[in-house]
Design a protein around this motif. Structure first.
Motif, PDB file in Angstrom:
ATOM      1  N   UNK A 190      24.216  15.397  -2.696  1.00 47.83           N
ATOM      2  CA  UNK A 190      23.360  16.576  -2.884  1.00 47.83           C
ATOM      3  C   UNK A 190      21.890  16.160  -2.833  1.00 47.83           C
ATOM      4  N   UNK A 191      21.610  14.985  -3.374  1.00 49.20           N
ATOM      5  CA  UNK A 191      20.234  14.484  -3.364  1.00 49.20           C
ATOM      6  C   UNK A 191      19.788  14.196  -1.915  1.00 49.20           C
ATOM      7  N   UNK A 192      20.671  13.532  -1.172  1.00 50.21           N
ATOM      8  CA  UNK A 192      20.351  13.194   0.217  1.00 50.21           C
ATOM      9  C   UNK A 192      20.127  14.470   1.036  1.00 50.21           C
ATOM     10  N   UNK A 193      20.967  15.475   0.826  1.00 47.15           N
ATOM     11  CA  UNK A 193      20.816  16.737   1.563  1.00 47.15           C
ATOM     12  C   UNK A 193      19.492  17.420   1.216  1.00 47.15           C
ATOM     13  N   UNK A 194      19.142  17.348  -0.062  1.00 51.59           N
ATOM     14  CA  UNK A 194      17.874  17.970  -0.475  1.00 51.59           C
ATOM     15  C   UNK A 194      16.700  17.269   0.216  1.00 51.59           C
ATOM     16  N   UNK A 195      16.737  15.937   0.269  1.00 45.02           N
ATOM     17  CA  UNK A 195      15.651  15.193   0.920  1.00 45.02           C
ATOM     18  C   UNK A 195      15.559  15.549   2.399  1.00 45.02           C
ATOM     19  N   UNK A 196      16.714  15.607   3.046  1.00 46.03           N
ATOM     20  CA  UNK A 196      16.718  15.923   4.485  1.00 46.03           C
ATOM     21  C   UNK A 196      16.194  17.339   4.719  1.00 46.03           C
ATOM     22  N   UNK A 197      16.615  18.248   3.856  1.00 47.67           N
ATOM     23  CA  UNK A 197      16.165  19.644   4.005  1.00 47.67           C
ATOM     24  C   UNK A 197      14.635  19.710   3.849  1.00 47.67           C
ATOM     25  N   UNK A 198      14.113  18.996   2.847  1.00 45.18           N
ATOM     26  CA  UNK A 198      12.661  18.978   2.617  1.00 45.18           C
ATOM     27  C   UNK A 198      11.919  18.422   3.837  1.00 45.18           C
ATOM     28  N   UNK A 199      12.429  17.307   4.386  1.00 51.66           N
ATOM     29  CA  UNK A 199      11.750  16.678   5.523  1.00 51.66           C
ATOM     30  C   UNK A 199      11.793  17.608   6.732  1.00 51.66           C
ATOM     31  N   UNK A 200      12.949  18.201   6.991  1.00 48.84           N
ATOM     32  CA  UNK A 200      13.070  19.084   8.167  1.00 48.84           C
ATOM     33  C   UNK A 200      12.170  20.313   8.008  1.00 48.84           C
ATOM     34  N   UNK A 201      12.056  20.800   6.774  1.00 49.31           N
ATOM     35  CA  UNK A 201      11.198  21.973   6.553  1.00 49.31           C
ATOM     36  C   UNK A 201       9.754  21.656   6.937  1.00 49.31           C
ATOM     37  N   UNK A 202       9.326  20.404   6.694  1.00 51.21           N
ATOM     38  CA  UNK A 202       7.958  20.024   7.065  1.00 51.21           C
ATOM     39  C   UNK A 202       7.788  19.922   8.580  1.00 51.21           C
ATOM     40  N   UNK A 203       8.899  19.683   9.288  1.00 54.69           N
ATOM     41  CA  UNK A 203       8.801  19.451  10.735  1.00 54.69           C
ATOM     42  C   UNK A 203       8.866  20.731  11.563  1.00 54.69           C
ATOM     43  N   UNK A 204       9.490  21.773  11.015  1.00 51.66           N
ATOM     44  CA  UNK A 204       9.762  22.981  11.812  1.00 51.66           C
ATOM     45  C   UNK A 204       8.501  23.516  12.496  1.00 51.66           C
ATOM     46  N   UNK A 205       7.462  23.772  11.719  1.00 53.92           N
ATOM     47  CA  UNK A 205       6.235  24.353  12.277  1.00 53.92           C
ATOM     48  C   UNK A 205       5.574  23.426  13.285  1.00 53.92           C
ATOM     49  N   UNK A 206       5.276  22.161  12.889  1.00 53.25           N
ATOM     50  CA  UNK A 206       4.621  21.256  13.841  1.00 53.25           C
ATOM     51  C   UNK A 206       5.466  20.996  15.090  1.00 53.25           C
ATOM     52  N   UNK A 207       6.802  20.958  14.946  1.00 57.08           N
ATOM     53  CA  UNK A 207       7.639  20.686  16.125  1.00 57.08           C
ATOM     54  C   UNK A 207       7.448  21.802  17.159  1.00 57.08           C
ATOM     55  N   UNK A 208       7.490  23.040  16.697  1.00 62.13           N
ATOM     56  CA  UNK A 208       7.333  24.155  17.641  1.00 62.13           C
ATOM     57  C   UNK A 208       5.937  24.136  18.258  1.00 62.13           C
ATOM     58  N   UNK A 209       4.920  23.862  17.422  1.00 61.53           N
ATOM     59  CA  UNK A 209       3.546  23.848  17.932  1.00 61.53           C
ATOM     60  C   UNK A 209       3.370  22.730  18.969  1.00 61.53           C
ATOM     61  N   UNK A 210       3.881  21.533  18.664  1.00 63.55           N
ATOM     62  CA  UNK A 210       3.689  20.393  19.586  1.00 63.55           C
ATOM     63  C   UNK A 210       4.489  20.582  20.862  1.00 63.55           C
ATOM     64  N   UNK A 211       5.680  21.163  20.746  1.00 59.15           N
ATOM     65  CA  UNK A 211       6.476  21.423  21.952  1.00 59.15           C
ATOM     66  C   UNK A 211       5.697  22.379  22.864  1.00 59.15           C
ATOM     67  N   UNK A 212       5.072  23.398  22.253  1.00 59.90           N
ATOM     68  CA  UNK A 212       4.263  24.337  23.038  1.00 59.90           C
ATOM     69  C   UNK A 212       3.067  23.622  23.662  1.00 59.90           C
ATOM     70  N   UNK A 213       2.403  22.781  22.853  1.00 59.47           N
ATOM     71  CA  UNK A 213       1.247  22.018  23.373  1.00 59.47           C
ATOM     72  C   UNK A 213       1.641  21.217  24.607  1.00 59.47           C
ATOM     73  N   UNK A 214       2.858  20.664  24.582  1.00 59.15           N
ATOM     74  CA  UNK A 214       3.279  19.778  25.671  1.00 59.15           C
ATOM     75  C   UNK A 214       3.938  20.535  26.818  1.00 59.15           C
ATOM     76  N   UNK A 215       3.909  21.852  26.720  1.00 55.65           N
ATOM     77  CA  UNK A 215       4.359  22.657  27.863  1.00 55.65           C
ATOM     78  C   UNK A 215       5.837  23.001  27.857  1.00 55.65           C
ATOM     79  N   UNK A 216       6.503  22.919  26.684  1.00 59.59           N
ATOM     80  CA  UNK A 216       7.893  23.391  26.606  1.00 59.59           C
ATOM     81  C   UNK A 216       7.815  24.864  26.198  1.00 59.59           C
ATOM     82  N   UNK A 217       7.820  25.728  27.203  1.00 57.90           N
ATOM     83  CA  UNK A 217       7.592  27.143  26.941  1.00 57.90           C
ATOM     84  C   UNK A 217       8.866  27.812  26.483  1.00 57.90           C
TER      85      UNK A 217
END
Ligand code: ATP
Ligand code: MG
Length: 377
Positions: A190-217
């Protein structure tokens, strides 16, 4: 830590080479087989203490020589630092930080955080889930060092539960002995899942923004896909208990975060199965840049090592990528042509030519001539 200088001796095709890195970007260019990726690998080897290219590390020692040596000089708010790694096949590595011997360079507190793009790292996007889980767990450790041990604790408990399952199947232990292991595995899980969920939550926004920046429309998503739906330790314990019979039948623990995945999607479909080579490439870069953003928000800078990253991109995407590289942290890029890196001649950038195991540093000469002769360490 910002890296200022790399020195390598008898590493791959480099007998003696010294390279001063630009504070923002270093571009290594030169013909195929010149030794560009080898230098990038040497920098990783010095910073992390192992190769990013091979698990058979005797390959890094220059043919006919016995020892490969790499030193990395750098500076942070505490001043200057020196990391030295010596490697001779068949012997333990000799690693020192500021003169003091250390067991594992990867654990040293004084070293840059490194992220690496190699063409074969596309496996991270298109391959099986296990390297993606390990990747997220390493990010967790970089974001929150106090959480770094959770994965090891879970893995060790999982190993013990699996060993008990084997003993029960062999008739040497009672099935009731699984009870405490289920609770223990659920606690770490449960602890490991919580950590992974926290890390992925931080990545969601920047991942979409950077993919757009790099031309993945189009619509892009990053999703944590836990195997378990449990929200609490108790719920995970119940799930494990419910699967005991099938675990005993199959001989291993079939449920839990060791079967999680991180899913990258484009236009509603997994990039792993449906993405083109170019889309998968951009997704991997977007993931690495998203991690750089998340780490920067936690006060940690990243050294990005990008091998042959420009070759399959069109001009517009090369420019966008150059812009992203210069937007934060420090980076090293290899390319066959200097022109492939549009940012290659700006301030804070070192442009160096690699040819046949030698390095010429241009040092920003405006007329484009080579100012320095090959440097020997
Ligand atoms: N242990 C070693 N000892 C000597 N030479 C080696 C060793 N390992 C690799 N090499 C040589 O290094 C060269 C390849 O270097 P590297 O992969 O860095 O090239 P590169 O400049 O990145 O080229 P490309 O543009 O094709 O990617 C090859 O000529 C290879 O034979
Ligand atoms: Mg190469």
């Amino acid at each position: 830590m910002r890296v200022t200088r790399l020195t390598a001796r008898d590493f791959r095709n480099h007998s003696r080479v010294e390279l001063e890195l630009g504070p923002r970007l270093t571009v290594l260019h030169g013909p195929n087989g010149a030794g560009k990726t080898n230098l990038l690998e040497a920098l990783y080897f010095g910073c992390v203490g192992r190769s990013c290219r091979t698990s058979n590390e005797r390959e890094v020692v220059r043919s006919g020589e016995g020892v490969a040596r790499v030193t990395v000089e750098g500076e942070d708010e505490d001043g200057r630092h020196l990391i030295e790694v010596g490697f001779s096949p068949g012997e333990p590595k000799n690693a020192r930080v500021d003169g003091a011997r250390i067991e594992r360079p990867a654990d040293a507190s004084v070293r840059p955080l490194v992220s690496v793009f190699l063409p074969d790292r596309l496996e991270l996007v298109k391959g099986p889930p296990s390297p993606r889980r390990a990747h997220v767990d390493r990010l967790v450790g970089a974001l929150w060092p106090a959480r770094a041990q959770a994965r090891a604790a879970y893995s060790s408990t999982l190993g013990q539960r699996n060993a008990l399952i084997a003993r029960i199947r062999a008739g040497r232990s009672a099935p009731s002995l699984l009870e405490p292991w289920d609770s223990e595995l659920a606690r770490h899980g449960a602890e490991l899942m919580r950590h992974r969920r926290d890390a992925c939550a931080l990545l969601v926004g920047p991942f979409c923004a950077r993919a757009g920046d790099l031309g993945l429309h189009g619509e892009v998503e990053l999703r944590y896909r836990p195997r378990s739906r449990a929200e609490t330790v108790e719920e995970l314990t119940d799930e494990l208990r419910e699967r005991r019979a099938s675990d005993l039948e199959r001989g291993f623990t079939t449920h839990g975060p060791h079967r999680d995945d991180l899913e990258l999607r484009h236009e509603g479909r997994p990039l792993r199965a449906y993405g083109s080579q170019g889309q998968q490439r951009v997704a991997l870069l977007a993931l690495l840049f998203a991690e750089r953003d998340a780490l920067a928000d936690h006060g940690r800078t990243l050294l990005m090592l990008l091998d042959d990253v420009m070759s399959e991109l069109d001009r517009e995407r090369r420019e966008r990528l150059s812009g992203l590289v210069l937007a934060g942290g420090q980076a090293l890029i290899t390319a066959t042509e200097a022109e492939h890196v549009p940012a290659g001649r700006g301030p804070g950038v070192t442009l160096a030519r690699v040819e046949d195991g030698k390095v010429w540093v241009e040092a920003g000469a405006s007329d484009g001539s080579w100012r320095a002769a090959p440097r020997a360490a």
